[in-house]
Design a protein around this motif. Structure first.
Motif, PDB file in Angstrom:
ATOM      1  N   UNK A  42     -24.022  42.773 151.381  1.00 17.47           N
ATOM      2  CA  UNK A  42     -25.043  43.153 152.369  1.00 17.47           C
ATOM      3  C   UNK A  42     -24.439  43.092 153.762  1.00 17.47           C
ATOM      4  N   UNK A  43     -25.142  43.617 154.723  1.00 12.24           N
ATOM      5  CA  UNK A  43     -24.581  43.676 156.079  1.00 12.24           C
ATOM      6  C   UNK A  43     -24.787  42.387 156.870  1.00 12.24           C
ATOM      7  N   UNK A 131     -24.534  31.402 149.454  1.00 10.93           N
ATOM      8  CA  UNK A 131     -25.146  32.152 150.557  1.00 10.93           C
ATOM      9  C   UNK A 131     -25.894  33.341 149.952  1.00 10.93           C
ATOM     10  N   UNK A 132     -27.203  33.314 150.096  1.00 11.00           N
ATOM     11  CA  UNK A 132     -28.034  34.400 149.582  1.00 11.00           C
ATOM     12  C   UNK A 132     -28.509  35.293 150.720  1.00 11.00           C
ATOM     13  N   UNK A 133     -28.760  36.552 150.384  1.00  9.44           N
ATOM     14  CA  UNK A 133     -29.456  37.453 151.285  1.00  9.44           C
ATOM     15  C   UNK A 133     -30.765  37.846 150.617  1.00  9.44           C
ATOM     16  N   UNK A 134     -31.498  38.709 151.265  1.00 10.65           N
ATOM     17  CA  UNK A 134     -32.763  39.173 150.689  1.00 10.65           C
ATOM     18  C   UNK A 134     -33.001  40.596 151.169  1.00 10.65           C
ATOM     19  N   UNK A 135     -33.571  41.410 150.304  1.00  9.60           N
ATOM     20  CA  UNK A 135     -33.926  42.766 150.713  1.00  9.60           C
ATOM     21  C   UNK A 135     -35.409  42.830 151.057  1.00  9.60           C
ATOM     22  N   UNK A 136     -35.773  43.858 151.779  1.00 12.57           N
ATOM     23  CA  UNK A 136     -37.180  44.031 152.142  1.00 12.57           C
ATOM     24  C   UNK A 136     -38.046  44.308 150.914  1.00 12.57           C
ATOM     25  N   UNK A 137     -37.402  44.563 149.767  1.00 11.31           N
ATOM     26  CA  UNK A 137     -38.141  44.759 148.512  1.00 11.31           C
ATOM     27  C   UNK A 137     -38.339  43.444 147.759  1.00 11.31           C
ATOM     28  N   UNK A 138     -37.877  42.314 148.338  1.00 12.35           N
ATOM     29  CA  UNK A 138     -38.065  41.013 147.690  1.00 12.35           C
ATOM     30  C   UNK A 138     -36.977  40.654 146.695  1.00 12.35           C
ATOM     31  N   UNK A 168     -34.218  49.433 139.256  1.00  7.45           N
ATOM     32  CA  UNK A 168     -34.918  50.700 139.428  1.00  7.45           C
ATOM     33  C   UNK A 168     -34.398  51.301 140.734  1.00  7.45           C
ATOM     34  N   UNK A 169     -33.993  52.553 140.676  1.00  7.38           N
ATOM     35  CA  UNK A 169     -33.423  53.166 141.873  1.00  7.38           C
ATOM     36  C   UNK A 169     -34.438  53.180 143.005  1.00  7.38           C
ATOM     37  N   UNK A 170     -33.991  52.795 144.198  1.00 11.76           N
ATOM     38  CA  UNK A 170     -34.871  52.725 145.372  1.00 11.76           C
ATOM     39  C   UNK A 170     -34.015  52.928 146.614  1.00 11.76           C
ATOM     40  N   UNK A 171     -34.642  53.040 147.789  1.00 10.28           N
ATOM     41  CA  UNK A 171     -33.829  53.169 149.010  1.00 10.28           C
ATOM     42  C   UNK A 171     -32.913  51.960 149.202  1.00 10.28           C
ATOM     43  N   UNK A 172     -33.311  50.790 148.682  1.00  8.27           N
ATOM     44  CA  UNK A 172     -32.484  49.589 148.839  1.00  8.27           C
ATOM     45  C   UNK A 172     -31.261  49.635 147.909  1.00  8.27           C
ATOM     46  N   UNK A 198     -32.378  38.259 158.805  1.00  8.09           N
ATOM     47  CA  UNK A 198     -32.611  38.573 160.212  1.00  8.09           C
ATOM     48  C   UNK A 198     -33.674  39.678 160.323  1.00  8.09           C
ATOM     49  N   UNK A 199     -34.324  39.702 161.489  1.00  8.96           N
ATOM     50  CA  UNK A 199     -35.259  40.788 161.802  1.00  8.96           C
ATOM     51  C   UNK A 199     -36.684  40.511 161.358  1.00  8.96           C
ATOM     52  N   UNK A 200     -37.599  41.249 161.982  1.00 11.71           N
ATOM     53  CA  UNK A 200     -39.021  40.996 161.737  1.00 11.71           C
ATOM     54  C   UNK A 200     -39.495  41.474 160.365  1.00 11.71           C
ATOM     55  N   UNK A 201     -38.879  42.547 159.850  1.00  9.95           N
ATOM     56  CA  UNK A 201     -39.320  43.056 158.548  1.00  9.95           C
ATOM     57  C   UNK A 201     -39.040  42.013 157.448  1.00  9.95           C
ATOM     58  N   UNK A 202     -37.839  41.446 157.475  1.00 11.05           N
ATOM     59  CA  UNK A 202     -37.505  40.452 156.452  1.00 11.05           C
ATOM     60  C   UNK A 202     -38.288  39.158 156.658  1.00 11.05           C
ATOM     61  N   UNK A 203     -38.587  38.844 157.912  1.00 16.38           N
ATOM     62  CA  UNK A 203     -39.393  37.642 158.152  1.00 16.38           C
ATOM     63  C   UNK A 203     -40.758  37.783 157.467  1.00 16.38           C
TER      64      UNK A 203
END
Ligand code: 6PG
Length: 238
Positions: A42-43, A131-138, A168-172, A198-203
């Motif tokens: 992830x970025x 170290x984990x990340x998270x996508x806006x899809x959960x 499942x294919x998605x924008x993420x 980071x960012x408000x969407x992930x918050x």
């Protein structure tokens, strides 16, 4: 259970988190002569890895593995292996032993057992630092909502370190739906589990996930955030 570390700016977050990661790895080396560090792609984590790569520790005693991988070759632009080689495994961290997930084999499914065995034998467990990340899809790691393989991925009694996932294919996911991922059971046992977002969407996604009451398959990160036996250190900045 969550322990929140919220910052006003990203640089401050990165410096604080890098110091914490360094301390955790030093502690592990001190205690058992070696340390295991499991990292996401992830970025978001790139600046953390670059900062960590300069830290003074005996990197030859650190085993680095991946939290997840896309089933692409190591030189592919979507490869997490490539990302980690470019952002973490240089400067002082070049001395670390790195264990990729992408192996020879026809599919992630066919390679999963071998990768699990490789990780089990080469890295020290329970993992010292993840170290984990998270996508806006959960999703976290490659535990994607309603993915094929998610049942095994989330099974708390799954003895395997990692599993194959077909998302499942998605924008993420983009076209990279075939993956390997550490299992929820493995993540739960980590001595230090960090979620870096980071960012408000992930918050907003994180806030919803920590009080999640719907099916976990729709929001896999909620499995960790609502587990009273697991402490997730959440690092966030705008
Ligand atoms: C990956 C990951 C993944 C990542 C999240 C967040 O391979 O993509 O390991 O779980 O951590 O998708 O990615 P961003 O930091 O790019 O938002």
């Amino acid at each position: 259970m969550v322990e929140e570390h919220f910052f006003d700016d990203r640089d401050e977050l990165i410096q604080t988190l890098a110091a914490r990661c360094e301390a955790q790895l030093l502690h592990a080396i001190d205690q058992r002569g070696k340390a295991s560090l499991l990292v996401s792609g992830g970025s978001t984590p790139a600046p953390l890895y670059r900062e960590l790569s300069h830290r003074m520790l005996d990197w030859s005693r650190v085993g680095v593995g991946l939290v997840d991988e896309r089933w692409v070759n190591a030189d592919h632009s979507a490869s997490n292996e490539r990302f980690i080689r470019e952002h973490l495994l240089f400067n002082k961290a070049r001395d670390a032993a790195f264990y990729p997930m992408k192996q020879n084999g026809s599919s992630a499914q066919a390679a999963a057992a071998d990768v699990a065995e490789l990780y089990q034998s080469k890295l020290s467990w329970p993992a010292d630092l993840v170290i984990l990340g998270m996508g806006a899809d959960g999703h976290t790691a490659s535990l994607f909502p309603r993915a094929e393989g998610l049942e095994q991925g989330l099974n708390p009694d799954n003895p395997s370190v990692c599993c194959a996932i077909n998302a499942i294919r998605s924008p993420v996911t983009g076209e990279y739906t075939e993956r390997l991922s550490l299992t929820y059971a493995t993540l739960c046992r980590a001595k230090e589990l960090v979620l870096l977002i980071t960012g408000s969407e992930k918050l907003a996604v994180y806030q919803a996930a920590k009080t999640w009451q719907n099916t976990i398959d729709d929001c896999p990160i909620a499995a960790l955030l609502t587990d009273a036996k697991v402490t997730v250190s959440v690092f966030w900045a705008p």
